[in-house]
Design an enzyme around this catalytic site. Structure first.
Site, PDB file in Angstrom:
ATOM      1  N   ASN A   7     -25.735 -41.255 -25.430  1.00 44.32           N
ATOM      2  CA  ASN A   7     -26.734 -41.628 -26.435  1.00 44.32           C
ATOM      3  C   ASN A   7     -26.416 -40.802 -27.683  1.00 44.32           C
ATOM      4  O   ASN A   7     -26.763 -39.626 -27.759  1.00 44.32           O
ATOM      5  CB  ASN A   7     -28.128 -41.301 -25.884  1.00 44.32           C
ATOM      6  CG  ASN A   7     -29.236 -41.611 -26.867  1.00 44.32           C
ATOM      7  OD1 ASN A   7     -28.970 -41.986 -28.011  1.00 44.32           O
ATOM      8  ND2 ASN A   7     -30.466 -41.432 -26.430  1.00 44.32           N
ATOM      9  N   LYS A  14     -26.631 -37.051 -26.452  1.00 40.71           N
ATOM     10  CA  LYS A  14     -27.210 -36.761 -25.142  1.00 40.71           C
ATOM     11  C   LYS A  14     -26.354 -37.483 -24.118  1.00 40.71           C
ATOM     12  O   LYS A  14     -25.876 -38.588 -24.384  1.00 40.71           O
ATOM     13  CB  LYS A  14     -28.638 -37.305 -25.046  1.00 40.71           C
ATOM     14  CG  LYS A  14     -29.658 -36.512 -25.816  1.00 40.71           C
ATOM     15  CD  LYS A  14     -31.056 -36.963 -25.425  1.00 40.71           C
ATOM     16  CE  LYS A  14     -32.017 -36.655 -26.544  1.00 40.71           C
ATOM     17  NZ  LYS A  14     -33.152 -37.510 -26.650  1.00 40.71           N
ATOM     18  N   ARG A  99     -26.101 -46.191 -25.275  1.00 38.10           N
ATOM     19  CA  ARG A  99     -27.335 -46.675 -25.882  1.00 38.10           C
ATOM     20  C   ARG A  99     -26.999 -47.106 -27.308  1.00 38.10           C
ATOM     21  O   ARG A  99     -26.427 -46.328 -28.063  1.00 38.10           O
ATOM     22  CB  ARG A  99     -28.366 -45.556 -25.919  1.00 38.10           C
ATOM     23  CG  ARG A  99     -29.592 -45.971 -26.681  1.00 38.10           C
ATOM     24  CD  ARG A  99     -30.570 -44.854 -26.809  1.00 38.10           C
ATOM     25  NE  ARG A  99     -31.730 -45.313 -27.545  1.00 38.10           N
ATOM     26  CZ  ARG A  99     -32.337 -44.606 -28.481  1.00 38.10           C
ATOM     27  NH1 ARG A  99     -31.907 -43.397 -28.785  1.00 38.10           N
ATOM     28  NH2 ARG A  99     -33.385 -45.091 -29.079  1.00 38.10           N
ATOM     29  N   HIS A 189     -37.254 -48.972 -28.202  1.00 42.41           N
ATOM     30  CA  HIS A 189     -37.646 -48.387 -26.906  1.00 42.41           C
ATOM     31  C   HIS A 189     -37.576 -49.433 -25.796  1.00 42.41           C
ATOM     32  O   HIS A 189     -38.232 -49.287 -24.769  1.00 42.41           O
ATOM     33  CB  HIS A 189     -39.096 -47.852 -26.933  1.00 42.41           C
ATOM     34  CG  HIS A 189     -39.274 -46.583 -27.713  1.00 42.41           C
ATOM     35  ND1 HIS A 189     -40.455 -46.281 -28.335  1.00 42.41           N
ATOM     36  CD2 HIS A 189     -38.455 -45.536 -27.943  1.00 42.41           C
ATOM     37  CE1 HIS A 189     -40.362 -45.103 -28.936  1.00 42.41           C
ATOM     38  NE2 HIS A 189     -39.143 -44.639 -28.715  1.00 42.41           N
ATOM     39  N   LEU A 218     -45.025 -42.935 -25.329  1.00 41.28           N
ATOM     40  CA  LEU A 218     -45.533 -41.944 -26.280  1.00 41.28           C
ATOM     41  C   LEU A 218     -44.660 -40.688 -26.198  1.00 41.28           C
ATOM     42  O   LEU A 218     -44.811 -39.870 -25.282  1.00 41.28           O
ATOM     43  CB  LEU A 218     -46.996 -41.602 -25.966  1.00 41.28           C
ATOM     44  CG  LEU A 218     -47.957 -42.798 -25.813  1.00 41.28           C
ATOM     45  CD1 LEU A 218     -49.361 -42.330 -25.457  1.00 41.28           C
ATOM     46  CD2 LEU A 218     -47.979 -43.646 -27.077  1.00 41.28           C
ATOM     47  N   ARG A 250     -43.390 -40.046 -38.014  1.00 41.72           N
ATOM     48  CA  ARG A 250     -43.524 -41.363 -38.658  1.00 41.72           C
ATOM     49  C   ARG A 250     -44.991 -41.769 -38.668  1.00 41.72           C
ATOM     50  O   ARG A 250     -45.704 -41.566 -37.678  1.00 41.72           O
ATOM     51  CB  ARG A 250     -42.744 -42.430 -37.895  1.00 41.72           C
ATOM     52  CG  ARG A 250     -41.257 -42.238 -37.892  1.00 41.72           C
ATOM     53  CD  ARG A 250     -40.586 -43.461 -37.273  1.00 41.72           C
ATOM     54  NE  ARG A 250     -39.223 -43.176 -36.904  1.00 41.72           N
ATOM     55  CZ  ARG A 250     -38.766 -43.205 -35.649  1.00 41.72           C
ATOM     56  NH1 ARG A 250     -39.561 -43.526 -34.644  1.00 41.72           N
ATOM     57  NH2 ARG A 250     -37.507 -42.929 -35.406  1.00 41.72           N
ATOM     58  N   GLU A 395     -34.394 -43.941 -19.094  1.00 43.89           N
ATOM     59  CA  GLU A 395     -33.543 -44.889 -19.824  1.00 43.89           C
ATOM     60  C   GLU A 395     -32.080 -44.747 -19.388  1.00 43.89           C
ATOM     61  O   GLU A 395     -31.363 -45.737 -19.283  1.00 43.89           O
ATOM     62  CB  GLU A 395     -33.666 -44.644 -21.328  1.00 43.89           C
ATOM     63  CG  GLU A 395     -35.058 -44.985 -21.839  1.00 43.89           C
ATOM     64  CD  GLU A 395     -35.368 -44.375 -23.191  1.00 43.89           C
ATOM     65  OE1 GLU A 395     -35.110 -45.036 -24.194  1.00 43.89           O
ATOM     66  OE2 GLU A 395     -35.870 -43.238 -23.237  1.00 43.89           O
TER      67      GLU A 395
HETATM   68  P1  ADP Z   1     -38.293 -38.341 -27.687  1.00 48.00           P
HETATM   69  O1  ADP Z   1     -39.123 -39.478 -28.209  1.00 48.00           O
HETATM   70  O2  ADP Z   1     -37.612 -37.555 -28.763  1.00 48.00           O
HETATM   71  O3  ADP Z   1     -37.419 -38.710 -26.514  1.00 48.00           O
HETATM   72  P2  ADP Z   1     -40.018 -37.084 -25.757  1.00 48.00           P
HETATM   73  O4  ADP Z   1     -40.268 -38.360 -25.022  1.00 48.00           O
HETATM   74  O5  ADP Z   1     -39.324 -35.982 -25.062  1.00 48.00           O
HETATM   75  O6  ADP Z   1     -39.349 -37.295 -27.163  1.00 48.00           O
HETATM   76  O7  ADP Z   1     -41.467 -36.545 -26.240  1.00 48.00           O
HETATM   77  C1  ADP Z   1     -41.593 -35.453 -27.063  1.00 48.00           C
HETATM   78  C2  ADP Z   1     -43.101 -35.218 -27.291  1.00 48.00           C
HETATM   79  O8  ADP Z   1     -43.731 -34.995 -26.024  1.00 48.00           O
HETATM   80  C3  ADP Z   1     -43.398 -34.002 -28.152  1.00 48.00           C
HETATM   81  O9  ADP Z   1     -44.409 -34.316 -29.088  1.00 48.00           O
HETATM   82  C4  ADP Z   1     -43.928 -32.995 -27.140  1.00 48.00           C
HETATM   83  O10 ADP Z   1     -44.838 -32.132 -27.709  1.00 48.00           O
HETATM   84  C5  ADP Z   1     -44.625 -33.919 -26.164  1.00 48.00           C
HETATM   85  N1  ADP Z   1     -44.911 -33.244 -24.908  1.00 48.00           N
HETATM   86  C6  ADP Z   1     -44.057 -32.826 -23.968  1.00 48.00           C
HETATM   87  N2  ADP Z   1     -44.722 -32.179 -22.980  1.00 48.00           N
HETATM   88  C7  ADP Z   1     -46.047 -32.191 -23.327  1.00 48.00           C
HETATM   89  C8  ADP Z   1     -47.251 -31.697 -22.756  1.00 48.00           C
HETATM   90  N3  ADP Z   1     -47.239 -31.045 -21.605  1.00 48.00           N
HETATM   91  N4  ADP Z   1     -48.409 -31.910 -23.407  1.00 48.00           N
HETATM   92  C9  ADP Z   1     -48.433 -32.572 -24.575  1.00 48.00           C
HETATM   93  N5  ADP Z   1     -47.342 -33.063 -25.169  1.00 48.00           N
HETATM   94  C10 ADP Z   1     -46.166 -32.889 -24.560  1.00 48.00           C
END
Ligand code: ADP
Length: 414
Positions: A7, A14, A99, A189, A218, A250, A395
Site C-alpha cells: 500500500n 505499508k 492497493r 474504502h 471510522l 478532512r 484490507e
Molecule cells: P487510517 O484511516 O489512517 O488507517 P486508523 O483506521 O488506524 O487510521 O484510525 C486512526 C484513528 O483511530 C485515530 O484518530 C486514532 O486516534 C483512532 N483510535 C485508535 N485507537 C483508539 C481508541 N482506543 N480510542 C479512540 N480512538 C482511537
C-alpha cells in the site's frame, strides 16, 4: 502462495506478507508472516518491521524513493535475521497485491496488472493526483525488482462501490459534466467495506443477497456505506475522499459556496483552500488541537476542553445523520457495523453515535460495548431491532485473497 501486499502512499509504504491460497481462503486460515511500514520515503526513512514471531524492529535508513524502499523491504524479507517461514529467496514471493486508490469507471474489480492496466491507472491520475502516482511507483518498482514473472494484482478502493445506482452516484450538476469529465461519486474504502460486509455474512451465516447493512469505517479517514443485497448502493465519500463524514483532517460535507467566499474573504487560492479542506479541517480544524480521536477524548475528559468536545460531538452527529439517511435509503437494515481505528477501538464514540437512536430501537449492551476493543463482537442488546457489530477490518487480507483469485482466475465470492 506467499503474497506481498503493498500500500504505497506519497511518502510511505505499508506492507504485509500473507500466505494464502484457494483452499486456505476456504478454510479462513491464512497466515500473516510479516508486516510493517516505511515512512518518510525521500529522506531519512523510518522503518518498522515486524515478523509473525512478534519481534518488532525500528530502524532508520536513507531511502530516496519507492524503489529503494521496496528494495530494502525485499532484502529484509529474505534475510536470515527476518527468519520469515518459507521465504529464503525472492523466488518464494509468488505474487504482489497492490492497493490502488482510484479505478474510476474503468476498474470495477481486481485485475492482474498488464501494460494496459497500468495505462488505465494512469488515466485515473487526474481523479486521484496524490494517490494513484504513488500506487504506480510501487507497481513499477515491484515489477523491476521481482521481474515480470511474478504476477501483480491491482485492488481498487473504488471497485466495491461500482454497483451504486445513478441515483446515488450522480451529482445534481449539469449532466454533461458527467459525460465530459466523469464527475460523479466514486466512493473509497471499498476494500474495507467489502471485507467487513463479508465477515458479517460469515458471522451471521447469511447469503450475500440477504445482507442489508450499514458499514461505518471510522479511522483517520471516515466513510459510511449502505449495503443492499450484499452490494454497495451508496457511500459517503465522493469524487474524492473529501466528502461525507467528519474525518481527522478532512471536513466532509460542506456548502460549496464556502470555497468562493473564502477565496474573497481570505484571499486564498484554490490549491490553498483544497489543502485547508483536506489537511487542516475535520477534528483537527474544529478542535485546534489534534486529528487524533484518542487525544481529543483525553482533552475532553481531563481538561474539559470545550472545542475538543465540540469536535467529537460534530463528528458523532454527522455519523448519526448518515445512519438515518442510509436506513431510509435501504428501506431498513438488519445491522450496523463499526470498523476502522475509531470504530474498532472506541466504545465511547460508538455509544455517542448511537445514543440518540434508542427511540428508533437501536440499543447497545453497555458492558459488551465497553469490553469490545479491536475484536469481533455484537454489541447491541437483545431488544435492539437493528444489531450492532464491531468487526476489525483487514484490507490487506482481502487484497491478498483477491491477488490469489485473480492470478488463478478463480471466481470472486464476494
Ligand atoms: P487510517 O484511516 O489512517 O488507517 P486508523 O483506521 O488506524 O487510521 O484510525 C486512526 C484513528 O483511530 C485515530 O484518530 C486514532 O486516534 C483512532 N483510535 C485508535 N485507537 C483508539 C481508541 N482506543 N480510542 C479512540 N480512538 C482511537
Amino acid at each position: 502462495m506467499n503474497i506481498l501486499v503493498l500500500n504505497c502512499g506519497s511518502s510511505s509504504l505499508k506492507f504485509q506478507v500473507i500466505e494464502t491460497d484457494l483452499d486456505l481462503i476456504e478454510k479462513n486460515s491464512e497466515r500473516q508472516k510479516a508486516k510493517g511500514i516505511i515512512e518518510r520515503i525521500g529522506g531519512q526513512a523510518l522503518i518498522t518491521l515486524e515478523s509473525d514471531r512478534g519481534e518488532k524492529q525500528k530502524l532508520a535508513s536513507p531511502l530516496r524513493d519507492h524503489r529503494s524502499a521496496i528494495d530494502y523491504l525485499l532484502r529484509w524479507m529474505v534475510s536470515p535475521e527476518a527468519k520469515l517461514p518459507g521465504i529464503q529467496s525472492l523466488a518464494d514471493i509468488h505474487a504482489v497485491g497492490h492497493r490502488v486508490v482510484h479505478g474510476a469507471e474503468k476498474f470495477t474489480r481486481s485485475v492482474v496488472i498488464s501494460d494496459e492496466v497500468i495505462r488505465g491507472i494512469e488515466d485515473c491520475i487526474e481523479l486521484a493526483p496524490l494517490h494513484n502516482p504513488a500506487n504506480l511507483k510501487g507497481i513499477r518498482a515491484a515489477q523491476e525488482l521481482l521481474g515480470l514473472g511474478v504476477p501483480q494484482v491491482a485492488v481498487f478502493d473504488t471497485a466495491f462501490h461500482s454497483t451504486m445506482p445513478e441515483t446515488s452516484y450522480l451529482y445534481a450538476i449539469p449532466y454533461q459534466l458527467y459525460r465530459r469529465h466523469k464527475v460523479r461519486r466514486y466512493g473509497f474504502h471499498g476494500t474495507s467495506h467489502r471485507y467487513v460486509a463479508y465477515r458479517y455474512r460469515q458471522i451471521v451465516g447469511k447469503k450475500k443477497e440477504e445482507v442489508n447493512i450499514i458499514t461505518l469505517h471510522l479511522g483517520n479517514g471516515c466513510s459510511a456505506c449502505a449495503i443492499k443485497a450484499g452490494e454497495s448502493i451508496d457511500t459517503s465519500m465522493g469524487l474524492t475522499p473529501l466528502e461525507g463524514l467528519v474525518m481527522g483532517t478532512r471536513g466532509g460535507d460542506l456548502d460549496p459556496s464556502i470555497i468562493e467566499f473564502l477565496a474573497h474573504k481570505e484571499g486564498m487560492t484554490l490549491p490553498e483552500i483544497d489543502t485547508m479542506l483536506n489537511k487542516q479541517s475535520g477534528l483537527l480544524g474544529l478542535s485546534g488541537l489534534t486529528n487524533d480521536m484518542r487525544d481529543l477524548l483525553a482533552e475532553e475528559q481531563e481538561n474539559q476542553d470545550r472545542r475538543a468536545k465540540l469536535a467529537i460531538d460534530i463528528f458523532c452527529t454527522r455519523v448519526r445523520k448518515y445512519i438515518g439517511a442510509y436506513l431510509a435509503e435501504l428501506g431498513g437494515a438488519e445491522a450496523i457495523v463499526f470498523t476502522g481505528g475509531i470504530g474498532e477501538n472506541s466504545p465511547a464514540i460508538r455509544k455517542r453515535i448511537l445514543n440518540g437512536l434508542t427511540w428508533f430501537g437501536i440499543s447497545l449492551d453497555d458492558q459488551k460495548n465497553q469490553a469490545t476493543i479491536g475484536k469481533e463482537q455484537i454489541i447491541s442488546d437483545a431488544p435492539s431491532k437493528i444489531a450492532v457489530h464491531v468487526i476489525p477490518t483487514d484490507e490487506e487480507l482481502l487484497i491478498a485473497r483477491d491477488t490469489v483469485r485473480s492470478v488463478k482466475n478463480a471466481p470472486r465470492r464476494w
